[in-house]
Design an enzyme around this catalytic site. Structure first.
Site, mmCIF file in Angstrom:
data_model
loop_
_atom_site.group_PDB
_atom_site.id
_atom_site.type_symbol
_atom_site.label_atom_id
_atom_site.label_comp_id
_atom_site.label_asym_id
_atom_site.label_seq_id
_atom_site.Cartn_x
_atom_site.Cartn_y
_atom_site.Cartn_z
ATOM 1 N N GLU A 31 -5.206 -8.305 -0.968
ATOM 2 C CA GLU A 31 -6.035 -7.989 0.207
ATOM 3 C C GLU A 31 -7.456 -7.750 -0.287
ATOM 4 O OE1 GLU A 31 -4.824 -5.129 3.157
ATOM 5 O OE2 GLU A 31 -2.705 -5.626 2.902
ATOM 6 N N GLU B 178 0.828 -1.211 0.000
ATOM 7 C CA GLU B 178 0.000 0.000 0.000
ATOM 8 C C GLU B 178 0.861 1.259 0.000
ATOM 9 O OE1 GLU B 178 -3.153 -0.058 2.896
ATOM 10 O OE2 GLU B 178 -4.076 -1.825 2.008
#
Length: 517
Positions: free
Chosen positions: A321, A194
């Protein structure tokens, strides 16, 4: 209604066949699509709440039965769903994790503060050696997420050397000193996580340059070189995939095997008030389905930019994810992300599986968040107690699709489940030829109120019937508890052809996986 009648009576469901809508499904067994990579059923274990400590790791001295610190009941349950891959140590935790803190005698490892998740102490009891012990017990592949956010190229390169070096370098000898002679098998390695958020709040351009920088120095023996994963985008943002694959050329010297992608399903779509895991209204059943089905558009849009830059499909698209994210259960540490898991979660999981199968040409891996006690978990624990969730059962039902060959499926006359101004298709389907040669069909009836009849055709194949399993319940939020651990679980399901025609009766809010006979 054949064998389904007793089940319906037992569940307290009632409906008439005449009230069904008809969906026609045709499976073309003469054409083979891409293989559904087993790692589409990958798992994720982050140093977060009770996801590792207690949920998986209790330590060798614990009174809870364990093998070298890993609790036997949880590991046994995970082996039963053929966990193919585990991602570790994060997540946001990865970009503050320094691998040297997690090697050597456990009682001498430094204690840190987990600043991302609850501000609790992290004693580094689970480190590199413990993680690889877990994946080897499970028979799974290893996905290691490197620290780009607070680490250096040297630190990342040295970790990979520590894990994979075969000779007598100082790092290889340090690994041996710590109890591991042979190198670890590292199948996947990610450069950061991320990067657009907790991994550094970077732009795609800046991260792409950093990826190239770090990847230059990640070296391992050719037969044990991991696939390298770049930290990609989320939701509707395709700029990360576009920038990262812009330099994919036949003569490109740097290695990039995949771009990651994250998307969480929130019932309300709002991060400040996501919605409850149980006790929710039908409006949030609907909004959850609407939001989770956005996954298909996100994958389609990212594939478009990747196909332009990488028409040979060298680079995979890894949804590493995903899952449902609800408001934390009352009384729990907000940073632990502990939530209940209901029939709605199983339906969400199955809908996403069918989407991933559809895009198996690019989607070679996904990792649900997370394996135990965090978000959409397979398993929940309370000290020595353990329960299996409806999501766990969805994974178990779909095991035959691991490394199966997808088959074209067409749906006609699909009814819509409507509520207010929102609507979604009532039926979702996916089919594949399993490694055992059988044809498998997965079906979801997303309508929580209305049963459906599906007419099934396999041109050129004489099908006498189907058999498999059904997961459903009377309540939208049916779930297992420590007091009642078997409130919801799969039951046997079968249907026989009548006069050469095969129809499958699907209760409301159900998941069905069957083999064609």
């Amino acid at each position: 209604m054949r064998r389904l009648k007793p089940l319906i009576a037992a569940l307290g469901l009632s409906f008439s066949i005449g009230s069904f809508a008809n969906t026609h499904i045709t499976i073309d067994t003469t054409k083979s699509g891409p293989v559904i990579n087993k790692n589409i059923y990958g798992q994720f274990a982050e140093h977060l709440g009770r996801g590792i400590y207690e949920g998986l790791w209790v330590g060798p001295e614990s009174g809870i039965p364990n093998t070298r610190g890993w609790r036997n009941d949880v590991v046994g349950a995970l082996k039963d769903i053929n966990v193919p891959l585990v991602r570790w140590p994060g997540g946001c935790f990865a970009d503050e994790y320094h691998w040297r803190d997690g090697i050597g005698p456990r009682d001498q490892r430094p204690v840190k503060v987990n600043t991302n998740w609850g501000g609790v102490e992290e004693d580094n009891a689970v480190g590199t050696h413990e993680f690889f012990d877990l994946v080897e017990i499970l028979g799974a592949e290893a996905y290691v997420n490197g620290n780009l956010g607070t680490g250096t190229p040297q630190e990342m390169a040295e970790w990979l050397e520590y894990m994979t070096a075969e000779g007598k370098s100082t790092l290889a000898e340090l690994r041996r000193k710590n109890g591991r002679d042979k190198p670890f098998q590292v199948q996947y390695f990610a450069i950061g996580n991320e990067a657009w958020g907790c991994g550094g709040n970077m732009t795609p351009e800046y991260y792409t340059n950093l990826y190239n920088h770090y990847a230059t120095f990640l070296k391992a023996p050719a037969h044990n070189a991991p696939k390298l994963i770049a930290s990609g985008g989320h939701t509707e943002d395709t700029s990360w995939a576009a920038h990262l694959t812009a330099n994919v050329k036949p003569n490109w010297s740097l290695k990039m095997d995949a771009v990651s992608f994250h998307y969480y399903t929130l019932p309300t779509g709002k991060w400040d008030k996501k919605g409850a895991a149980i006790g929710f209204p039908e409006a949030e059943w609907m909004s959850t389905l609407v939001n989770t089905l956005r996954m298909d558009d996100f994958i389609v849009n990212n594939k478009k930019v990747m196909d332009k830059n990488d028409p040979e499909k060298k680079v995979g698209f890894y949804v590493d994810e995903w899952g449902t994210w609800y408001d934390v259960e009352a009384g729990e540490n907000p940073g632990f992300l502990y939530q209940q898991n209901s029939l709605r979660d199983a339906v969400v999981a199955a809908l996403n599986f069918n989407i991933f199968h559809k895009h198996a040409d690019r989607v070679h891996m996904t990792n649900i968040a997370q394996m135990v006690n965090v978000l959409q978990a397979m398993i929940l624990t309370d000290k020595e107690k353990m329960i299996l969730t409806p999501t766990y059962y969805a994974y178990k039902m779909y095991v035959p699709f691991q490394d199966a060959t997808s088959l074209p499926v067409s749906l006609k006359k699909v009814s819509q489940y409507r509520l207010g101004k929102s609507s979604v298709p009532a039926i979702s389907a996916s089919a594949a030829r399993g490694k055992d040669g059988k044809v498998y069909l997965a079906l979801v009836n997303a309508n929580p109120n209305q049963a459906e009849t599906v007419a099934l055709a396999l041109p050129g194949v004489t099908a006498s019937g189907v058999s498999g399993q059904l997961l459903t319940a009377t309540a939208m939020d049916a779930h297992n508890t420590f007091a009642n651990p078997n409130a919801i679980k799969p039951v046997s399901y079968s249907a026989k052809a009548v006069n050469g025609k095969l129809s499958l009766e699907l209760p409301a809010k159900s998941v069905v996986v069957v083999a064609v006979e």
